[in-house]
Design an enzyme around this catalytic site. Structure first.
Site, PDB file in Angstrom:
ATOM      1  N   ASP A  37      -1.824   2.639 -11.847  1.00  0.00           N
ATOM      2  CA  ASP A  37      -2.434   1.636 -10.797  1.00  0.00           C
ATOM      3  C   ASP A  37      -1.902   0.093 -11.139  1.00  0.00           C
ATOM      4  O   ASP A  37      -2.018  -0.070 -12.286  1.00  0.00           O
ATOM      5  CB  ASP A  37      -3.964   1.819 -10.786  1.00  0.00           C
ATOM      6  CG  ASP A  37      -4.496   0.946  -9.448  1.00  0.00           C
ATOM      7  OD1 ASP A  37      -4.273   1.812  -8.566  1.00  0.00           O
ATOM      8  OD2 ASP A  37      -4.870  -0.059  -9.615  1.00  0.00           O
ATOM      9  N   ILE A  38      -1.638  -0.276 -10.100  1.00  0.00           N
ATOM     10  CA  ILE A  38      -1.127  -2.031 -10.333  1.00  0.00           C
ATOM     11  C   ILE A  38      -2.255  -2.805 -10.383  1.00  0.00           C
ATOM     12  O   ILE A  38      -3.290  -2.588  -9.580  1.00  0.00           O
ATOM     13  CB  ILE A  38      -0.263  -2.658  -9.312  1.00  0.00           C
ATOM     14  CG1 ILE A  38       0.910  -1.842  -8.871  1.00  0.00           C
ATOM     15  CG2 ILE A  38       0.109  -3.908  -9.411  1.00  0.00           C
ATOM     16  CD1 ILE A  38       1.856  -2.037  -7.845  1.00  0.00           C
ATOM     17  N   HIS A  45       1.248  -9.836   2.347  1.00  0.00           N
ATOM     18  CA  HIS A  45       1.703  -8.231   2.275  1.00  0.00           C
ATOM     19  C   HIS A  45       3.226  -8.140   2.286  1.00  0.00           C
ATOM     20  O   HIS A  45       3.643  -7.022   1.464  1.00  0.00           O
ATOM     21  CB  HIS A  45       1.259  -7.585   3.493  1.00  0.00           C
ATOM     22  CG  HIS A  45      -0.130  -7.285   3.670  1.00  0.00           C
ATOM     23  ND1 HIS A  45      -0.931  -6.333   2.663  1.00  0.00           N
ATOM     24  CD2 HIS A  45      -1.038  -8.032   4.256  1.00  0.00           C
ATOM     25  CE1 HIS A  45      -2.125  -6.699   3.207  1.00  0.00           C
ATOM     26  NE2 HIS A  45      -2.498  -7.403   3.911  1.00  0.00           N
ATOM     27  N   ARG A  67      14.481  12.462 -16.468  1.00  0.00           N
ATOM     28  CA  ARG A  67      14.686  13.714 -16.747  1.00  0.00           C
ATOM     29  C   ARG A  67      14.754  14.439 -15.486  1.00  0.00           C
ATOM     30  O   ARG A  67      13.848  14.310 -14.378  1.00  0.00           O
ATOM     31  CB  ARG A  67      13.585  14.382 -17.606  1.00  0.00           C
ATOM     32  CG  ARG A  67      13.910  13.873 -19.331  1.00  0.00           C
ATOM     33  CD  ARG A  67      12.838  14.841 -20.060  1.00  0.00           C
ATOM     34  NE  ARG A  67      11.686  14.950 -19.556  1.00  0.00           N
ATOM     35  CZ  ARG A  67      10.708  15.960 -20.010  1.00  0.00           C
ATOM     36  NH1 ARG A  67      11.080  16.659 -21.144  1.00  0.00           N
ATOM     37  NH2 ARG A  67       9.572  16.171 -19.597  1.00  0.00           N
ATOM     38  N   ASN A  77      -2.268  -9.185  -2.840  1.00  0.00           N
ATOM     39  CA  ASN A  77      -1.765  -9.079  -1.406  1.00  0.00           C
ATOM     40  C   ASN A  77      -2.531 -10.522  -0.786  1.00  0.00           C
ATOM     41  O   ASN A  77      -2.024 -11.220   0.015  1.00  0.00           O
ATOM     42  CB  ASN A  77      -2.220  -8.088  -0.838  1.00  0.00           C
ATOM     43  CG  ASN A  77      -1.129  -6.934  -0.971  1.00  0.00           C
ATOM     44  OD1 ASN A  77       0.031  -7.268  -0.834  1.00  0.00           O
ATOM     45  ND2 ASN A  77      -1.666  -5.690  -0.871  1.00  0.00           N
ATOM     46  N   ASP A 118       4.690  -5.664  -0.586  1.00  0.00           N
ATOM     47  CA  ASP A 118       5.533  -4.584  -0.478  1.00  0.00           C
ATOM     48  C   ASP A 118       6.835  -4.755  -1.590  1.00  0.00           C
ATOM     49  O   ASP A 118       7.145  -3.759  -1.906  1.00  0.00           O
ATOM     50  CB  ASP A 118       6.270  -4.625   1.096  1.00  0.00           C
ATOM     51  CG  ASP A 118       5.241  -4.133   2.094  1.00  0.00           C
ATOM     52  OD1 ASP A 118       4.049  -3.494   1.452  1.00  0.00           O
ATOM     53  OD2 ASP A 118       5.394  -4.177   3.115  1.00  0.00           O
ATOM     54  N   GLU A 166      -1.464   1.309  -3.798  1.00  0.00           N
ATOM     55  CA  GLU A 166      -0.716   0.802  -5.036  1.00  0.00           C
ATOM     56  C   GLU A 166      -0.812   1.772  -6.324  1.00  0.00           C
ATOM     57  O   GLU A 166      -0.606   1.425  -7.625  1.00  0.00           O
ATOM     58  CB  GLU A 166      -1.532  -0.559  -5.461  1.00  0.00           C
ATOM     59  CG  GLU A 166      -2.652  -0.563  -6.081  1.00  0.00           C
ATOM     60  CD  GLU A 166      -3.654  -0.604  -5.059  1.00  0.00           C
ATOM     61  OE1 GLU A 166      -5.115  -0.780  -5.277  1.00  0.00           O
ATOM     62  OE2 GLU A 166      -3.448  -0.144  -3.801  1.00  0.00           O
TER      63      GLU A 166
END
Length: 335
Positions: free
Chosen positions: A193-194, A206, A226, A201, A210, A237
Site C-alpha cells: 500500500d502506498i 489526481h 521471474r 492526491n 496517477d 493504491e
C-alpha cells in the site's frame, strides 16, 4: 454421442459438402471468392497420398504452384514445430474414425511470417462407400486471433499501470495455490500500500496521483521478473505480488527490494514527512504451504493474512515490511 455433438457433426459435414457440391471448384468465381475471404481448400488422396491445393492455399503459405509441389509432410512442416503433431493426429483420427475435424494453429509462411490458420474438413467417400480422400477448408484467421489476444490482454491488465488487474490476480493466485498443493511447495504473497496516498492526491491532484501509481508499478516490475511471479494492482493504491515456489526468506528479500526500489524513486510527498518526505510503501508478507485437501477459497486465507500484516506495517510506522512465516502460526516479523 450427445445431441449437441451430433448437430455439430451434421452442420460441419453440410458446410464442407456445400463446397464439394458447389460445382465451382477451380472456376474463376470460386477462386476469387476464396482469395477475398482468405480461404483455401485442400485435398489428400488416401490411395496415392496426392496433395492438391487451391490457389488461395499457395497464397496464404507464400509459395507458388510453379516452384512448390506439396506432400503431406511438407505441408505439415508449414505449421509451427510445436503444432505439427496436433495436425498429424487430427488427420490420422479423421481417417480412422471417418469424423469431421477442426483445428486452429500457428503457421509459418515461406517468408518467415507467422500466421494463425483454421482447418476444417472431413473424409469423403467414393461411390462404393470406401474413404477416398480427406478434404479440408483452410482459413487465415490471423487478424481475428490478434484481436482476441488484444481483448484478452485488456480484460486482464490494469489500464493505468500496465500490471495485472484484480481479476487476473484472483485467477493466478488460485491457480498457484492449487499447483503449490499439488507439488508441495511454498507460496508467498506480498500486499503493498502506498503510504498516505490520499494526502498525496489532496496535495498534488489526481493527475500526479496517477503518475505516482505508474511510477510505483514500474518500480515493482524492476524487482518482480521471474516468469512464475505476478505483480498486480489490487485496487486503488494497493498492489499485490504473487511469488510462486518461494519460502519465507525469499519473500522477505523481494519485499525489502520492492520497498527500497520505491524509496529510491525519491518522489516528493510533503504529507509523508515522518518517512522522509518522499513516497514510500508499506508491505505485508505471508507464506503458506497449501495442502491437497484444502477446499473452496482456501487461497483467500493467504490474502487475509498478508493484508493483516500490511495494516500492521502501516500501524507501526509505515515504510516497512511485516511478515507472517506461516499464517497458521501467526508469527510476525517487522523489518
Amino acid at each position: 454421442m450427445t445431441t449437441a455433438a451430433s448437430l455439430w457433426l451434421r452442420e460441419h459435414a453440410a458446410e464442407v459438402a456445400t463446397l464439394l457440391e458447389a460445382g465451382g471448384r477451380g472456376t474463376v468465381a470460386f477462386e476469387l471468392a476464396e482469395r477475398l475471404g482468405h480461404v483455401g481448400h485442400w485435398q489428400v488422396g488416401l490411395a496415392d497420398g496426392l496433395v492438391t491445393w487451391s490457389d488461395s492455399v499457395y497464397q496464404i503459405l507464400g509459395v507458388t504452384r510453379s516452384d512448390y509441389t506439396p506432400t503431406v509432410e511438407t505441408a505439415i512442416d508449414f505449421y509451427h514445430p510445436e503444432d505439427r503433431e496436433t495436425v498429424r493426429n487430427a488427420l490420422r483420427m479423421a481417417v480412422q474414425d471417418h469424423l469431421p475435424f477442426e483445428f486452429s494453429l500457428r503457421l509459418i509462411r515461406a517468408d518467415g511470417r507467422h500466421r494463425y490458420v483454421k482447418s476444417r474438413g472431413l473424409v469423403i467417400h467414393g461411390q462404393s462407400g470406401e474413404p477416398e480422400a480427406i478434404f479440408g477448408v483452410f482459413v487465415d484467421i490471423t487478424e481475428q486471433q490478434e484481436a482476441n489476444l488484444r481483448l484478452e490482454r485488456i480484460a486482464n491488465v490494469d489500464v493505468l499501470t500496465g500490471l495485472a488487474n484484480r481479476r487476473n490476480f484472483d485467477d493466478a493466485l488460485e491457480k498457484e495455490w492449487r499447483r503449490a498443493a499439488r507439488e508441495r511447495t511454498a507460496l508467498s504473497l506480498i500486499m503493498i500500500d502506498i503510504d498516505r496516498f490520499k494526502n498525496f492526491n489532496d496535495l498534488y491532484g489526481h493527475l500526479y496521483g496517477d503518475q505516482c501509481l505508474k511510477s510505483v508499478a514500474t518500480a515493482l516490475l524492476t524487482i518482480v521478473q521471474r516468469p512464475g511471479d505476478l505483480a498486480a494492482r489490487y485496487g486503488g493504491e494497493e498492489f499485490a505480488v504473487i511469488l510462486s515456489v518461494t519460502e519465507h526468506k525469499g519473500a522477505m528479500l523481494v519485499a525489502r527490494a520492492i520497498r527500497d526500489a520505491v524509496a529510491s524513486l525519491s518522489l516528493h510527498h510533503a504529507g509523508n514527512n515522518n518517512c522522509g518526505g518522499i513516497v514510500t510503501i508499506s508491505l505485508g508478507v505471508a507464506t503458506a504451504y497449501p495442502q491437497a485437501d484444502d477446499l473452496g477459497l482456501a487461497w483467500s486465507r493467504l490474502v487475509g493474512e498478508a493484508d493483516v500484516r500490511l495494516y500492521e506495517a502501516k500501524r507501526t510506522g509505515r515504510n516497512r515490511v511485516v511478515s507472517s512465516l506461516r499464517f497458521s502460526k501467526h508469527l510476525a516479523v517487522t523489518v
